[in-house]
Design a protein around this motif. Sequence first.
Motif, PDB file in Angstrom:
ATOM      1  N   GLU A 215      -3.346 -17.294 -42.384  1.00 21.43           N
ATOM      2  CA  GLU A 215      -2.923 -16.176 -43.331  1.00 21.43           C
ATOM      3  C   GLU A 215      -3.444 -16.314 -44.768  1.00 21.43           C
ATOM      4  O   GLU A 215      -3.310 -17.417 -45.117  1.00 21.43           O
ATOM      5  N   HIS A 216      -3.963 -15.387 -45.174  1.00 14.97           N
ATOM      6  CA  HIS A 216      -4.697 -15.372 -46.688  1.00 14.97           C
ATOM      7  C   HIS A 216      -3.753 -14.871 -47.307  1.00 14.97           C
ATOM      8  O   HIS A 216      -2.672 -14.193 -46.819  1.00 14.97           O
ATOM      9  N   SER A 217      -3.785 -14.883 -48.881  1.00 16.75           N
ATOM     10  CA  SER A 217      -2.794 -14.386 -49.750  1.00 16.75           C
ATOM     11  C   SER A 217      -2.749 -12.855 -49.466  1.00 16.75           C
ATOM     12  O   SER A 217      -3.706 -11.971 -49.279  1.00 16.75           O
ATOM     13  N   THR A 225     -12.568  -6.622 -49.391  1.00 24.43           N
ATOM     14  CA  THR A 225     -12.872  -7.905 -49.076  1.00 24.43           C
ATOM     15  C   THR A 225     -11.630  -8.876 -49.110  1.00 24.43           C
ATOM     16  O   THR A 225     -10.675  -8.617 -49.703  1.00 24.43           O
ATOM     17  N   ASP A 226     -11.710  -9.714 -48.147  1.00 20.04           N
ATOM     18  CA  ASP A 226     -10.548 -10.478 -47.952  1.00 20.04           C
ATOM     19  C   ASP A 226     -10.452 -11.464 -48.848  1.00 20.04           C
ATOM     20  O   ASP A 226     -11.352 -12.073 -49.232  1.00 20.04           O
ATOM     21  N   SER A 227      -9.040 -12.009 -49.143  1.00 22.80           N
ATOM     22  CA  SER A 227      -8.849 -12.924 -50.078  1.00 22.80           C
ATOM     23  C   SER A 227      -9.238 -14.203 -49.366  1.00 22.80           C
ATOM     24  O   SER A 227      -9.211 -14.235 -48.458  1.00 22.80           O
ATOM     25  N   LYS A 228      -9.624 -15.226 -50.344  1.00 20.59           N
ATOM     26  CA  LYS A 228     -10.264 -16.475 -49.858  1.00 20.59           C
ATOM     27  C   LYS A 228      -9.100 -17.485 -49.890  1.00 20.59           C
ATOM     28  O   LYS A 228      -9.013 -18.479 -49.316  1.00 20.59           O
ATOM     29  N   VAL A 229      -8.133 -17.029 -50.501  1.00 17.14           N
ATOM     30  CA  VAL A 229      -6.895 -18.068 -50.793  1.00 17.14           C
ATOM     31  C   VAL A 229      -6.123 -18.108 -49.568  1.00 17.14           C
ATOM     32  O   VAL A 229      -5.506 -17.018 -48.885  1.00 17.14           O
ATOM     33  N   VAL A 230      -5.859 -19.233 -49.016  1.00 15.14           N
ATOM     34  CA  VAL A 230      -5.263 -19.501 -47.631  1.00 15.14           C
ATOM     35  C   VAL A 230      -3.686 -19.773 -47.983  1.00 15.14           C
ATOM     36  O   VAL A 230      -3.338 -20.758 -48.732  1.00 15.14           O
ATOM     37  N   MET A 231      -2.921 -19.143 -47.486  1.00 20.83           N
ATOM     38  CA  MET A 231      -1.376 -19.446 -47.615  1.00 20.83           C
ATOM     39  C   MET A 231      -0.899 -20.384 -46.532  1.00 20.83           C
ATOM     40  O   MET A 231       0.037 -21.218 -47.016  1.00 20.83           O
TER      41      MET A 231
END
Length: 475
Positions: A215-217, A225-231
């Motif tokens: 899951e990303h932020s 564009t998808d967030s690169k931050v991985v939650m």
Amino acid sequence: MGKKFYIVLSLLCLFAVILVGCKPKETSNIVAADKTWYLYQDQGENDTVSIKFLKNQRAEVKDTSTIDGKVGINRFNSQFDNPQYVLDRDGKTITFKTAKTNLVLKIVKTYHENVYGKHMKGYLVESGGQNYKFAYITKRDKQSNVSKSQKSKSQTIAYDQLPDHVLNVDNDTTPLTENNAMVGNYDFSTIVDYRRTDGNLTINQNGTYQMTLTEHSAQKLSDKTDSKVVMTTLIESGNVQSLYGKVYLTAKNLLTIDYYYHGQNQDRLLPKSVNLKVNSKVTGNQIDRSKIRMEEDSGQLYLFSSDYTVRVKDGQSNTKANLLTKSDSTQTSLKDAITQTKDYYDKYESNPLSSNADLMQLVGAISDDHNKKIGSIGVNFGDQYGTNLQPNDYQGISVNGSKQPLMQYMFLVSPSAYAESGPAVTTTKGKFLIYGSLDNKLFLLKQPDKDSTTVTWTMVKDFPLNVPKLKFSLN
């Protein structure tokens, strides 16, 4: 004739002025609304201010952690009373007369956005030289079963004991016969509570399955564009069951690995916690989620779940489910994921700093455990931050005029809202807090004189650069 024409024209102009003057001003409409307004940046995840307009030109102004936060700290005037507000004649500016520094909002344009399921409507405003959102909640989306479920208390457990609690999914399973065509490995994309999610699903011949979700932020559904931050990484294992003529995935284990995300270095994630939930006769059903089923439609395989928002792919015939596509990816077993996460963390802890991005992530992680503060200064990783800094460009000068040692690693971050009057350094991109590390100590860059380019590094007290402990828990 000419004189009469000018008289009529003057009357028309006067009438137009009266009409404009009678038109309700935007600020008047704002204060007249019986609503709670929120002042925030980004997605309102921190440093949010709630404002409710009261009688007698006063307002309740409160610092909260998030939009719709229930707990906060009130901002009073010098008499410890709710501050008065003043509406400028331009119809665009509201001033709240709070103690020390007034809070001034100037309307720029209208704004509406869906923020994590909360539909916000209001204005984009300027305050203290920065841009903010000033809006109220019009409605809330229905939450999925996952997000609204009550979180049970987790029991802290030793790392080496956690694998012993993983249930054996090979017990009480039925090998696939009629649904043998579903055996294989698949990729899919979905959205879980506004988080863009990459999924991988393995269906085994013996009637077991494993599913891994990354899951990303959270972000707006309209984002391109998808967030690169991985939650979070979720690994689920269980049995494939045929019920009511359908194929369901029945979970027995759910492993959740959460990561620090403020200032995250996506090339070297820092795990925050590892939690295991199981469904069994002894523990009861701890994994609270909607039913997941697989189904074939027009020669394509689909994954159905009310917890997942569908991301339609090109060539997808059924738009009400998530398309499964064949994959060559191999999954890590659930037990191995626990061991590998611990080994990875141990290596990280032994050598946490090797780049600017590492320093930013580590400081962000530590600040998460200290009320979003670095020392005594509030930071806002939800705004702007960056690592594209060179130590040579930030040569510090000590009090006696000598050069200070160059920092080893550096990064910058926006200060918390209303903290701009602190040690932030002014750049062409705005005001930032600039941090550096040397000999495993953290330093903050300051300008002794605001009208001079001279800068000096000062050590941040009581902020050791120790990697936060990785927590293991069992529900």
